[in-house]
Design a protein around this motif. Structure first.
Motif, PDB file in Angstrom:
ATOM      1  N   LEU A  80      62.761  20.736 -14.618  1.00 13.47           N
ATOM      2  CA  LEU A  80      62.352  20.277 -13.248  1.00 13.47           C
ATOM      3  C   LEU A  80      61.580  21.085 -12.391  1.00 13.47           C
ATOM      4  O   LEU A  80      61.148  20.622 -11.479  1.00 13.47           O
ATOM      5  N   PHE A  81      61.650  22.494 -12.597  1.00 13.93           N
ATOM      6  CA  PHE A  81      60.992  23.400 -11.897  1.00 13.93           C
ATOM      7  C   PHE A  81      59.616  23.749 -12.428  1.00 13.93           C
ATOM      8  O   PHE A  81      58.658  23.913 -11.882  1.00 13.93           O
ATOM      9  N   THR A  82      59.962  23.904 -13.871  1.00 12.28           N
ATOM     10  CA  THR A  82      58.744  24.678 -14.694  1.00 12.28           C
ATOM     11  C   THR A  82      57.659  23.668 -15.071  1.00 12.28           C
ATOM     12  O   THR A  82      56.388  23.949 -15.677  1.00 12.28           O
ATOM     13  N   ARG A  83      57.982  22.441 -15.364  1.00 11.08           N
ATOM     14  CA  ARG A  83      57.126  21.175 -16.075  1.00 11.08           C
ATOM     15  C   ARG A  83      57.182  20.002 -14.930  1.00 11.08           C
ATOM     16  O   ARG A  83      57.370  19.022 -15.403  1.00 11.08           O
ATOM     17  N   ASN A  84      56.990  20.060 -13.712  1.00 13.27           N
ATOM     18  CA  ASN A  84      57.249  19.032 -12.709  1.00 13.27           C
ATOM     19  C   ASN A  84      55.897  18.979 -12.025  1.00 13.27           C
ATOM     20  O   ASN A  84      55.594  19.795 -11.137  1.00 13.27           O
ATOM     21  N   ARG A  85      54.993  18.037 -12.518  1.00 13.41           N
ATOM     22  CA  ARG A  85      53.706  18.135 -11.947  1.00 13.41           C
ATOM     23  C   ARG A  85      53.684  17.737 -10.313  1.00 13.41           C
ATOM     24  O   ARG A  85      52.940  18.074  -9.562  1.00 13.41           O
ATOM     25  N   CYS A  86      54.744  16.823  -9.942  1.00 18.05           N
ATOM     26  CA  CYS A  86      54.713  16.334  -8.637  1.00 18.05           C
ATOM     27  C   CYS A  86      55.159  17.579  -7.864  1.00 18.05           C
ATOM     28  O   CYS A  86      54.854  17.726  -6.591  1.00 18.05           O
ATOM     29  N   LEU A  87      56.054  18.366  -8.101  1.00 15.88           N
ATOM     30  CA  LEU A  87      56.601  19.766  -7.395  1.00 15.88           C
ATOM     31  C   LEU A  87      55.219  20.588  -7.254  1.00 15.88           C
ATOM     32  O   LEU A  87      54.967  21.011  -6.275  1.00 15.88           O
ATOM     33  N   ASP A  88      54.518  20.654  -8.486  1.00 12.40           N
ATOM     34  CA  ASP A  88      53.482  21.535  -8.693  1.00 12.40           C
ATOM     35  C   ASP A  88      52.126  21.123  -7.600  1.00 12.40           C
ATOM     36  O   ASP A  88      51.738  21.876  -6.725  1.00 12.40           O
ATOM     37  N   GLY A  89      51.902  19.667  -7.784  1.00 13.80           N
ATOM     38  CA  GLY A  89      51.010  19.181  -6.737  1.00 13.80           C
ATOM     39  C   GLY A  89      51.385  19.292  -5.296  1.00 13.80           C
ATOM     40  O   GLY A  89      50.617  19.574  -4.356  1.00 13.80           O
ATOM     41  N   ALA A  90      52.731  19.017  -4.937  1.00 13.43           N
ATOM     42  CA  ALA A  90      53.336  19.241  -3.718  1.00 13.43           C
ATOM     43  C   ALA A  90      52.944  20.672  -2.798  1.00 13.43           C
ATOM     44  O   ALA A  90      52.686  21.060  -1.837  1.00 13.43           O
ATOM     45  N   ILE A  91      53.233  21.505  -3.904  1.00 17.83           N
ATOM     46  CA  ILE A  91      52.961  22.972  -3.481  1.00 17.83           C
ATOM     47  C   ILE A  91      51.629  23.225  -3.128  1.00 17.83           C
ATOM     48  O   ILE A  91      51.009  23.777  -2.202  1.00 17.83           O
ATOM     49  N   ARG A  92      50.511  22.657  -4.205  1.00 19.66           N
ATOM     50  CA  ARG A  92      49.259  22.805  -3.999  1.00 19.66           C
ATOM     51  C   ARG A  92      48.653  22.236  -2.766  1.00 19.66           C
ATOM     52  O   ARG A  92      47.787  22.782  -1.991  1.00 19.66           O
ATOM     53  N   ALA A  93      49.180  20.952  -2.458  1.00 17.82           N
ATOM     54  CA  ALA A  93      48.881  20.206  -1.615  1.00 17.82           C
ATOM     55  C   ALA A  93      49.272  20.800  -0.012  1.00 17.82           C
ATOM     56  O   ALA A  93      48.391  20.348   1.016  1.00 17.82           O
ATOM     57  N   PHE A  94      50.300  21.599   0.113  1.00 23.62           N
ATOM     58  CA  PHE A  94      50.574  22.125   1.297  1.00 23.62           C
ATOM     59  C   PHE A  94      49.429  23.013   1.824  1.00 23.62           C
ATOM     60  O   PHE A  94      49.152  23.029   2.998  1.00 23.62           O
ATOM     61  N   ASP A  95      48.435  23.465   1.151  1.00 23.39           N
ATOM     62  CA  ASP A  95      47.251  24.018   1.757  1.00 23.39           C
ATOM     63  C   ASP A  95      46.483  23.056   2.512  1.00 23.39           C
ATOM     64  O   ASP A  95      45.917  23.685   3.609  1.00 23.39           O
ATOM     65  N   SER A  96      46.412  21.784   2.167  1.00 26.69           N
ATOM     66  CA  SER A  96      45.759  21.090   2.961  1.00 26.69           C
ATOM     67  C   SER A  96      46.250  20.862   4.360  1.00 26.69           C
ATOM     68  O   SER A  96      45.626  20.180   5.459  1.00 26.69           O
ATOM     69  N   ARG A  97      47.667  21.124   4.532  1.00 30.14           N
ATOM     70  CA  ARG A  97      48.226  20.827   5.840  1.00 30.14           C
ATOM     71  C   ARG A  97      48.328  22.283   6.759  1.00 30.14           C
ATOM     72  O   ARG A  97      48.866  22.160   7.652  1.00 30.14           O
ATOM     73  N   TRP A  98      47.427  23.133   6.148  1.00 27.30           N
ATOM     74  CA  TRP A  98      47.256  24.423   6.991  1.00 27.30           C
ATOM     75  C   TRP A  98      45.873  24.601   7.670  1.00 27.30           C
ATOM     76  O   TRP A  98      44.787  23.953   7.119  1.00 27.30           O
ATOM     77  N   PRO A  99      46.063  24.752   9.029  1.00 26.39           N
ATOM     78  CA  PRO A  99      47.103  25.384   9.833  1.00 26.39           C
ATOM     79  C   PRO A  99      47.941  24.548  10.700  1.00 26.39           C
ATOM     80  O   PRO A  99      48.753  25.158  11.379  1.00 26.39           O
ATOM     81  N   PRO A 100      47.469  23.287  10.661  1.00 25.23           N
ATOM     82  CA  PRO A 100      48.360  22.370  11.836  1.00 25.23           C
ATOM     83  C   PRO A 100      49.894  22.620  11.382  1.00 25.23           C
ATOM     84  O   PRO A 100      50.650  22.218  12.562  1.00 25.23           O
ATOM     85  N   ILE A 101      50.277  22.770  10.427  1.00 18.29           N
ATOM     86  CA  ILE A 101      51.727  22.847   9.965  1.00 18.29           C
ATOM     87  C   ILE A 101      52.314  23.994  11.029  1.00 18.29           C
ATOM     88  O   ILE A 101      53.588  23.815  11.305  1.00 18.29           O
ATOM     89  N   LEU A 102      51.562  24.937  11.236  1.00 23.65           N
ATOM     90  CA  LEU A 102      52.102  26.032  11.977  1.00 23.65           C
ATOM     91  C   LEU A 102      52.305  25.697  13.448  1.00 23.65           C
ATOM     92  O   LEU A 102      53.145  26.031  14.289  1.00 23.65           O
ATOM     93  N   GLN A 103      51.770  24.296  14.089  1.00 25.30           N
ATOM     94  CA  GLN A 103      51.805  23.824  15.530  1.00 25.30           C
ATOM     95  C   GLN A 103      53.101  22.875  15.413  1.00 25.30           C
ATOM     96  O   GLN A 103      53.260  22.417  16.476  1.00 25.30           O
ATOM     97  N   GLU A 104      53.228  22.284  14.386  1.00 23.75           N
ATOM     98  CA  GLU A 104      54.107  21.049  14.334  1.00 23.75           C
ATOM     99  C   GLU A 104      55.584  21.419  14.951  1.00 23.75           C
ATOM    100  O   GLU A 104      56.070  20.626  15.720  1.00 23.75           O
ATOM    101  N   HIS A 105      56.272  22.548  14.944  1.00 25.64           N
ATOM    102  CA  HIS A 105      57.207  22.828  15.596  1.00 25.64           C
ATOM    103  C   HIS A 105      57.311  23.037  17.074  1.00 25.64           C
ATOM    104  O   HIS A 105      58.245  23.069  17.911  1.00 25.64           O
ATOM    105  N   LEU A 106      56.057  22.983  17.710  1.00 29.60           N
ATOM    106  CA  LEU A 106      56.019  22.657  19.166  1.00 29.60           C
ATOM    107  C   LEU A 106      56.349  21.562  19.490  1.00 29.60           C
ATOM    108  O   LEU A 106      56.321  21.109  20.667  1.00 29.60           O
ATOM    109  N   GLU A 107      56.213  20.421  18.695  1.00 27.28           N
ATOM    110  CA  GLU A 107      56.386  19.100  19.025  1.00 27.28           C
ATOM    111  C   GLU A 107      57.877  18.806  19.553  1.00 27.28           C
ATOM    112  O   GLU A 107      58.626  19.232  19.044  1.00 27.28           O
ATOM    113  N   PRO A 108      58.058  17.990  20.740  1.00 24.80           N
ATOM    114  CA  PRO A 108      59.394  17.589  21.024  1.00 24.80           C
ATOM    115  C   PRO A 108      60.271  17.017  19.970  1.00 24.80           C
ATOM    116  O   PRO A 108      59.466  15.957  19.119  1.00 24.80           O
ATOM    117  N   GLN A 109      61.373  17.225  19.862  1.00 24.46           N
ATOM    118  CA  GLN A 109      62.431  16.636  18.793  1.00 24.46           C
ATOM    119  C   GLN A 109      62.403  15.183  19.186  1.00 24.46           C
ATOM    120  O   GLN A 109      62.765  14.840  20.397  1.00 24.46           O
TER     121      GLN A 109
END
Length: 251
Positions: free
Chosen positions: A190-219
């Motif tokens: 589930l961790f070592t042979r999970n292409r969806c998890l691997d892809g999600a971790i790689r795709a996090f790069d594309s959400r950088w740097p806006p990800i660091l501003q998200e916490h400023l948005e109102p709840q």
């Protein structure tokens, strides 16, 4: 300056963003203190360390906690900082020098009201689907990463296995799993042979740097986090669900 340093090591940038946020920094200081207290005592207070980690991922701004956990790295120095994010010597590794059979944490997790629903949520959130173009549902990534983060601080806490890749796994192996070897490999897969998890971790790069501003948005109203679930889904068995989901990851 901070900008050039962060450009070389995005995990430094993530740490600086957490430090600048009082809630993130306070909760991080709490788990670091708990997880490092063993250095003076000579024994790791693993339960307290992991409890503090669960609080950190449940209560700190998700944009900042995920930035710390999934900051994209292009160098061993960055990857090592990422690997050391939550004091793995106490929070990740077990008491022995060698990792145990994965059946040990899996069996413990199934009996745990904290761990069991989180592992089920991780399985469901990171599972591949047959009809998706790459086998993974579109927009699955953020949900998968949130569920993965929900496992940190449980008996099946995963982490990066080295500082040369983004591969992750719990602290266990399947060398001594006997006649349950297939079940053991299914869980670890589930961790070592999970292409969806691997892809999600790689795709996090594309959400950088806006990800660091998200916490400023109102709840926007009450938050329902997978990491705050303590109940156990009715009618679900880890042992029955595991082989199906794990085998799907191999297809």
């Amino acid at each position: 300056g901070s900008g050039s340093r962060a450009g070389e090591n995005r995990c430094v940038e993530a740490a600086e963003a957490c430090t600048a946020d009082s809630r993130c920094q306070g909760l991080r200081a709490e788990y670091v203190a708990q997880c490092l207290s063993w250095a003076a005592l000579g024994d790791c207070p693993r339960a307290r360390c992991r409890r503090a980690l669960r609080r950190f991922f449940a209560r700190a701004p998700p944009a900042l906690t995920q930035a710390l956990l999934f900051c994209p790295c292009a160098s061993p120095a960055c990857a090592e900082r990422r690997r050391q994010t939550f004091v793995p010597a106490c929070a990740y590794r077990g008491p022995g020098l060698a990792p145990p059979s994965c059946l040990e944490p899996l069996d413990t997790c199934e009996r745990s009201r904290i761990c069991r629903p989180r592992l089920l949520a991780f399985q469901a959130s990171c599972a591949p689907v047959p009809r998706a173009p790459d086998g993974c549902p579109r927009d699955q990534g953020p949900r998968c990463l949130s569920a993965y983060a929900g496992l940190v601080g449980t008996v099946v806490t995963p982490n990066y296995v080295d500082n040369t890749s983004a591969r992750v796994a719990p602290w266990c192996d399947c060398g001594a799993s006997g006649n349950r070897h297939e079940e053991c490999e299914a869980f670890r897969g589930l961790f070592t042979r999970n292409r969806c998890l691997d892809g999600a971790i790689r795709a996090f790069d594309s959400r950088w740097p806006p990800i660091l501003q998200e916490h400023l948005e109102p709840q926007q109203g009450p938050k329902h986090s997978l990491m705050q679930v303590d109940g156990s889904p009715e009618g679900s068995s880890l042992l029955s669900v595991l082989p199906v989901l794990a085998l799907q990851t191999l297809l």
